[in-house]
Design a protein around this motif. Structure first.
Motif, PDB file in Angstrom:
ATOM      1  N   GLN A 190      -5.138  14.631  -7.577  1.00  0.00           N
ATOM      2  CA  GLN A 190      -6.268  15.148  -6.814  1.00  0.00           C
ATOM      3  C   GLN A 190      -7.462  14.197  -6.842  1.00  0.00           C
ATOM      4  O   GLN A 190      -8.444  14.422  -6.129  1.00  0.00           O
ATOM      5  N   GLU A 191      -7.362  13.138  -7.634  1.00  0.00           N
ATOM      6  CA  GLU A 191      -8.482  12.206  -7.744  1.00  0.00           C
ATOM      7  C   GLU A 191      -8.134  10.776  -7.349  1.00  0.00           C
ATOM      8  O   GLU A 191      -8.949  10.079  -6.768  1.00  0.00           O
ATOM      9  N   GLN A 192      -6.891  10.330  -7.653  1.00  0.00           N
ATOM     10  CA  GLN A 192      -6.560   8.926  -7.448  1.00  0.00           C
ATOM     11  C   GLN A 192      -5.142   8.748  -6.919  1.00  0.00           C
ATOM     12  O   GLN A 192      -4.292   9.635  -7.057  1.00  0.00           O
ATOM     13  N   LEU A 193      -4.926   7.574  -6.343  1.00  0.00           N
ATOM     14  CA  LEU A 193      -3.580   7.147  -5.963  1.00  0.00           C
ATOM     15  C   LEU A 193      -3.179   5.998  -6.876  1.00  0.00           C
ATOM     16  O   LEU A 193      -3.948   5.054  -7.086  1.00  0.00           O
ATOM     17  N   TYR A 194      -1.953   6.083  -7.430  1.00  0.00           N
ATOM     18  CA  TYR A 194      -1.404   5.041  -8.295  1.00  0.00           C
ATOM     19  C   TYR A 194      -0.138   4.497  -7.643  1.00  0.00           C
ATOM     20  O   TYR A 194       0.720   5.256  -7.189  1.00  0.00           O
ATOM     21  N   LEU A 195      -0.035   3.178  -7.626  1.00  0.00           N
ATOM     22  CA  LEU A 195       1.140   2.523  -7.050  1.00  0.00           C
ATOM     23  C   LEU A 195       1.772   1.623  -8.103  1.00  0.00           C
ATOM     24  O   LEU A 195       1.120   0.719  -8.638  1.00  0.00           O
ATOM     25  N   TYR A 196       3.054   1.877  -8.394  1.00  0.00           N
ATOM     26  CA  TYR A 196       3.780   1.124  -9.413  1.00  0.00           C
ATOM     27  C   TYR A 196       4.959   0.390  -8.786  1.00  0.00           C
ATOM     28  O   TYR A 196       5.650   0.923  -7.904  1.00  0.00           O
ATOM     29  N   THR A 197       5.191  -0.845  -9.263  1.00  0.00           N
ATOM     30  CA  THR A 197       6.385  -1.594  -8.888  1.00  0.00           C
ATOM     31  C   THR A 197       7.045  -2.143 -10.152  1.00  0.00           C
ATOM     32  O   THR A 197       6.491  -2.056 -11.250  1.00  0.00           O
ATOM     33  N   TYR A 198       8.226  -2.711  -9.967  1.00  0.00           N
ATOM     34  CA  TYR A 198       8.988  -3.268 -11.082  1.00  0.00           C
ATOM     35  C   TYR A 198       8.876  -4.785 -11.066  1.00  0.00           C
ATOM     36  O   TYR A 198       9.215  -5.429 -10.068  1.00  0.00           O
ATOM     37  N   GLU A 199       8.365  -5.345 -12.169  1.00  0.00           N
ATOM     38  CA  GLU A 199       8.223  -6.798 -12.287  1.00  0.00           C
ATOM     39  C   GLU A 199       8.526  -7.229 -13.719  1.00  0.00           C
ATOM     40  O   GLU A 199       8.031  -6.615 -14.674  1.00  0.00           O
TER      41      GLU A 199
ATOM     42  N   SER B 211      -1.722  -1.063  -7.975  1.00  0.00           N
ATOM     43  CA  SER B 211      -2.850  -0.594  -7.180  1.00  0.00           C
ATOM     44  C   SER B 211      -3.288   0.772  -7.685  1.00  0.00           C
ATOM     45  O   SER B 211      -2.454   1.604  -8.067  1.00  0.00           O
ATOM     46  N   GLN B 212      -4.613   0.985  -7.681  1.00  0.00           N
ATOM     47  CA  GLN B 212      -5.179   2.251  -8.113  1.00  0.00           C
ATOM     48  C   GLN B 212      -6.536   2.422  -7.448  1.00  0.00           C
ATOM     49  O   GLN B 212      -7.370   1.528  -7.511  1.00  0.00           O
ATOM     50  N   PHE B 213      -6.742   3.537  -6.777  1.00  0.00           N
ATOM     51  CA  PHE B 213      -8.045   3.774  -6.169  1.00  0.00           C
ATOM     52  C   PHE B 213      -8.279   5.273  -6.011  1.00  0.00           C
ATOM     53  O   PHE B 213      -7.349   6.076  -5.927  1.00  0.00           O
ATOM     54  N   LYS B 214      -9.556   5.643  -5.965  1.00  0.00           N
ATOM     55  CA  LYS B 214      -9.942   7.036  -5.840  1.00  0.00           C
ATOM     56  C   LYS B 214      -9.890   7.474  -4.376  1.00  0.00           C
ATOM     57  O   LYS B 214      -9.962   6.663  -3.458  1.00  0.00           O
TER      58      LYS B 214
ATOM     59  N   LEU C 160      -0.852   2.001   3.827  1.00  0.00           N
ATOM     60  CA  LEU C 160      -1.423   1.462   2.598  1.00  0.00           C
ATOM     61  C   LEU C 160      -1.791  -0.002   2.805  1.00  0.00           C
ATOM     62  O   LEU C 160      -0.959  -0.818   3.199  1.00  0.00           O
ATOM     63  N   THR C 161      -3.054  -0.351   2.540  1.00  0.00           N
ATOM     64  CA  THR C 161      -3.540  -1.719   2.668  1.00  0.00           C
ATOM     65  C   THR C 161      -4.183  -2.148   1.352  1.00  0.00           C
ATOM     66  O   THR C 161      -4.304  -1.357   0.412  1.00  0.00           O
ATOM     67  N   ALA C 162      -4.626  -3.397   1.305  1.00  0.00           N
ATOM     68  CA  ALA C 162      -5.287  -3.897   0.096  1.00  0.00           C
ATOM     69  C   ALA C 162      -6.588  -3.153  -0.174  1.00  0.00           C
ATOM     70  O   ALA C 162      -7.040  -3.078  -1.316  1.00  0.00           O
TER      71      ALA C 162
END
Length: 326
Positions: A114-123, A131-134, A177-179
């Motif tokens: 409800q507050e942020q979006l988190y984006l995870y990848t495998y590296e 990526s993380q933003f409110k 989704l953009t930068a």
């Protein structure tokens, strides 16, 4: 007395009919009281590029005030926890999706609170937060799919369109989704009280369709199939169907792993239905499968990498079932 006999006969008929119409599932793997006190969502995707799907799961442990996402891998005939997200309990209800939302086309795990979006990848053999933003979206449901066929998945987020005295008119909004974050591309019309959402290519044209279930309480609702119109920049309903299920769908997914694209639905009566798209309507592919618990989520993927897909479904509150893909 005659009326009493009639009522008893009717009750017996309705009790027997589900057993006649349904097929009991034969799980390849079952885990009871597994991993969380309650499960909410499952997603299967090959984040690691190993030729086999990993299982991303969202759940909660109430006694420990823990809400998190775990990534599970199939090893030696069982699921093993590979990674776990930080505790999300302070950010309200969380949503989970897996897809390819980046311009590079690499697979990613999306967690939307409800507050942020988190984006995870495998590296480098690790799950990395890239990526993380409110945000201020107040989301209800989340899915991802490639609506325009460019190889990059769009995010599909259910939000309130209008609050009425007795219910909410909800919409599906489409984001890229953009930068800089999320860029809104368009929206659907009001679709009622949307309770469940999924997206995928059901008709084989290379473009994903969106499917929603909307209704009140846990009663059977209205299924809507929508297409993305790039000229109008909006999701346009193609058709609607009422009473497709006996009660509401708690989980839905679209798979292309089978011989034909299918829509799978998981309901609170422990039934796993699957439908094909035919002549602008949903037709049952075969009899539904039954499980001993009410179902809350469903996903499909090839967990062991043998080329044969599996169905993964969760029975309330925390029982996991894996069966062969139909």
């Amino acid at each position: 007395m005659r009326l009493l006999k009639t009522v008893i006969t009717a009750l017996l008929v309705f009790t027997i009919l589900p057993l006649t119409w349904s097929a009991p599932a034969s799980p390849q793997f079952t885990a009871e009281d597994y991993l969380y006190e309650a499960w909410f969502k499952v997603e299967a995707a090959d984040l690691m590029g190993l030729g086999a799907s990993q299982l991303a799961v969202l759940g909660r442990d109430y006694t420990e005030s823990q809400l998190s996402v775990k990534l599970l891998t199939w090893e030696e005939g069982k699921l093993t926890t590979y990674w776990e997200s930080p505790n999300l309990s302070k950010e309200g209800p969380a949503l989970l999706a897996a897809g390819r939302p980046l311009p590079s086309g690499e697979p990613a795990l999306i967690i939307l609170t409800q507050e942020q979006l988190y984006l995870y990848t495998y590296e480098n053999e690790n799950i990395i937060l890239v990526s993380q933003f409110k945000h201020t979206l107040s989301p209800y449901e989340l899915s991802v799919a490639d609506l325009d066929g460019d190889g990059q998945d769009e995010l599909l987020i259910v939000r309130v369109g209008e609050r009425l005295p007795t219910f909410e008119e909800r919409v599906v909004e489409v984001y890229r989704l953009t930068a800089e974050g999320l860029v809104k591309m368009g929206s659907s019309p009001f679709l009622g009280n949307i309770r469940c959402l999924t997206a995928g290519d059901l008709d084989g044209d290379g473009l994903a369709e969106v499917v929603t279930d909307a209704g009140l309480s846990t009663r059977s609702g209205v299924f809507t199939l929508l297409d993305w119109d790039p000229v109008k920049a909006e999701l346009v309903p193609r058709f609607q169907e009422k009473n497709l299920l006996s009660n509401m769908a708690f989980g839905m997914t679209i798979t292309t792993d089978a011989s034909e694209p299918l829509l799978y639905t998981a309901d609170g009566w422990g039934r796993l239905n699957h439908f094909r798209l035919e002549n602008n309507k949903f037709s049952p592919a075969t009899d539904y499968l039954t499980f001993p618990n009410g179902l809350v989520a469903v996903a499909t993927g090839d967990l062991n990498g043998d080329g044969q897909g599996e169905l993964i479904t969760v029975g309330h509150p925390n029982n996991l079932f894996i069966v062969g893909l139909i």
